[in-house]
Design a protein around this motif. Structure first.
Motif, PDB file in Angstrom:
ATOM      1  N   ASP A  37       0.824  -1.216   0.000  1.00  0.00           N
ATOM      2  CA  ASP A  37       0.000   0.000   0.000  1.00  0.00           C
ATOM      3  C   ASP A  37       0.859   1.268   0.000  1.00  0.00           C
ATOM      4  O   ASP A  37       0.435   2.299  -0.508  1.00  0.00           O
ATOM      5  N   ARG A  59       4.499   3.591  -4.510  1.00  0.00           N
ATOM      6  CA  ARG A  59       3.934   4.459  -5.546  1.00  0.00           C
ATOM      7  C   ARG A  59       4.058   3.771  -6.902  1.00  0.00           C
ATOM      8  O   ARG A  59       4.827   2.822  -7.068  1.00  0.00           O
ATOM      9  N   GLN A  60       3.332   4.282  -7.850  1.00  0.00           N
ATOM     10  CA  GLN A  60       3.364   3.739  -9.208  1.00  0.00           C
ATOM     11  C   GLN A  60       4.803   3.651  -9.717  1.00  0.00           C
ATOM     12  O   GLN A  60       5.584   4.585  -9.566  1.00  0.00           O
ATOM     13  N   GLY A  61       5.159   2.478 -10.266  1.00  0.00           N
ATOM     14  CA  GLY A  61       6.493   2.257 -10.814  1.00  0.00           C
ATOM     15  C   GLY A  61       7.497   1.721  -9.813  1.00  0.00           C
ATOM     16  O   GLY A  61       8.584   1.297 -10.192  1.00  0.00           O
ATOM     17  N   GLU A  62       7.154   1.738  -8.526  1.00  0.00           N
ATOM     18  CA  GLU A  62       8.061   1.210  -7.508  1.00  0.00           C
ATOM     19  C   GLU A  62       7.862  -0.295  -7.349  1.00  0.00           C
ATOM     20  O   GLU A  62       6.808  -0.833  -7.679  1.00  0.00           O
ATOM     21  N   ASP A 106      -5.286  -5.701 -10.775  1.00  0.00           N
ATOM     22  CA  ASP A 106      -4.257  -5.410 -11.778  1.00  0.00           C
ATOM     23  C   ASP A 106      -3.276  -4.331 -11.339  1.00  0.00           C
ATOM     24  O   ASP A 106      -2.322  -4.042 -12.055  1.00  0.00           O
ATOM     25  N   ARG A 107      -3.512  -3.729 -10.187  1.00  0.00           N
ATOM     26  CA  ARG A 107      -2.624  -2.664  -9.706  1.00  0.00           C
ATOM     27  C   ARG A 107      -1.237  -3.191  -9.338  1.00  0.00           C
ATOM     28  O   ARG A 107      -0.249  -2.470  -9.416  1.00  0.00           O
ATOM     29  N   VAL A 108      -1.146  -4.462  -8.967  1.00  0.00           N
ATOM     30  CA  VAL A 108       0.138  -5.047  -8.582  1.00  0.00           C
ATOM     31  C   VAL A 108       0.494  -6.166  -9.567  1.00  0.00           C
ATOM     32  O   VAL A 108      -0.276  -7.094  -9.762  1.00  0.00           O
ATOM     33  N   LYS A 109       1.645  -6.044 -10.189  1.00  0.00           N
ATOM     34  CA  LYS A 109       2.179  -7.074 -11.081  1.00  0.00           C
ATOM     35  C   LYS A 109       3.241  -7.850 -10.314  1.00  0.00           C
ATOM     36  O   LYS A 109       3.948  -7.291  -9.489  1.00  0.00           O
ATOM     37  N   ILE A 149       4.140  -1.907  -8.687  1.00  0.00           N
ATOM     38  CA  ILE A 149       2.895  -1.141  -8.655  1.00  0.00           C
ATOM     39  C   ILE A 149       2.694  -0.557 -10.047  1.00  0.00           C
ATOM     40  O   ILE A 149       3.490   0.264 -10.515  1.00  0.00           O
ATOM     41  N   ALA A 150       1.650  -1.010 -10.704  1.00  0.00           N
ATOM     42  CA  ALA A 150       1.356  -0.595 -12.079  1.00  0.00           C
ATOM     43  C   ALA A 150       0.468   0.655 -12.070  1.00  0.00           C
ATOM     44  O   ALA A 150       0.021   1.115 -11.021  1.00  0.00           O
ATOM     45  N   ALA A 151       0.205   1.138 -13.251  1.00  0.00           N
ATOM     46  CA  ALA A 151      -0.646   2.336 -13.419  1.00  0.00           C
ATOM     47  C   ALA A 151      -2.061   2.085 -12.964  1.00  0.00           C
ATOM     48  O   ALA A 151      -2.562   1.016 -12.958  1.00  0.00           O
TER      49      ALA A 151
END
Length: 87
Positions: free
Chosen positions: A36, A39-42, A65-68, A85-87
């Motif tokens: 949680d 941030r996006q991209g981390e 889909d927020r977490v790959k 963490i995706a877009a």
């Protein structure tokens, strides 16, 4: 070559999380809290001594889909998974 979680390489935006050092009763809450906080991209680079299949199912249900997820190492006794963490 085996990954050594005790000496994490920390490129910008990759944060190590060694679950082996977290008490079992707090482990899932700590993992969800860490995800949680990203941030996006981390990426959270997760290390464990076993393949946490039930946890992965819970993460998929909660984050969708927020977490790959991608395995870095899947050797017996040495599981390393990157959570992005995706877009």
């Amino acid at each position: 070559m085996a990954h050594d979680c005790s000496t994490p390489v920390r490129p910008e935006g990759v944060y190590p999380f060694d679950a082996r050092g977290v008490a079992k009763r707090f482990r899932h809450a700590a993992i969800f809290g860490a995800l949680d906080a990203l941030r996006q991209g981390e990426v959270m680079r997760f290390c464990n001594d076993h393949d946490p299949l039930p946890l992965l199912e819970q993460i998929g249900q909660y984050f969708g889909d927020r977490v790959k997820m991608a395995y870095v190492s899947r050797e017996p006794g040495e599981i390393v998974i990157d959570f992005l963490i995706a877009a």
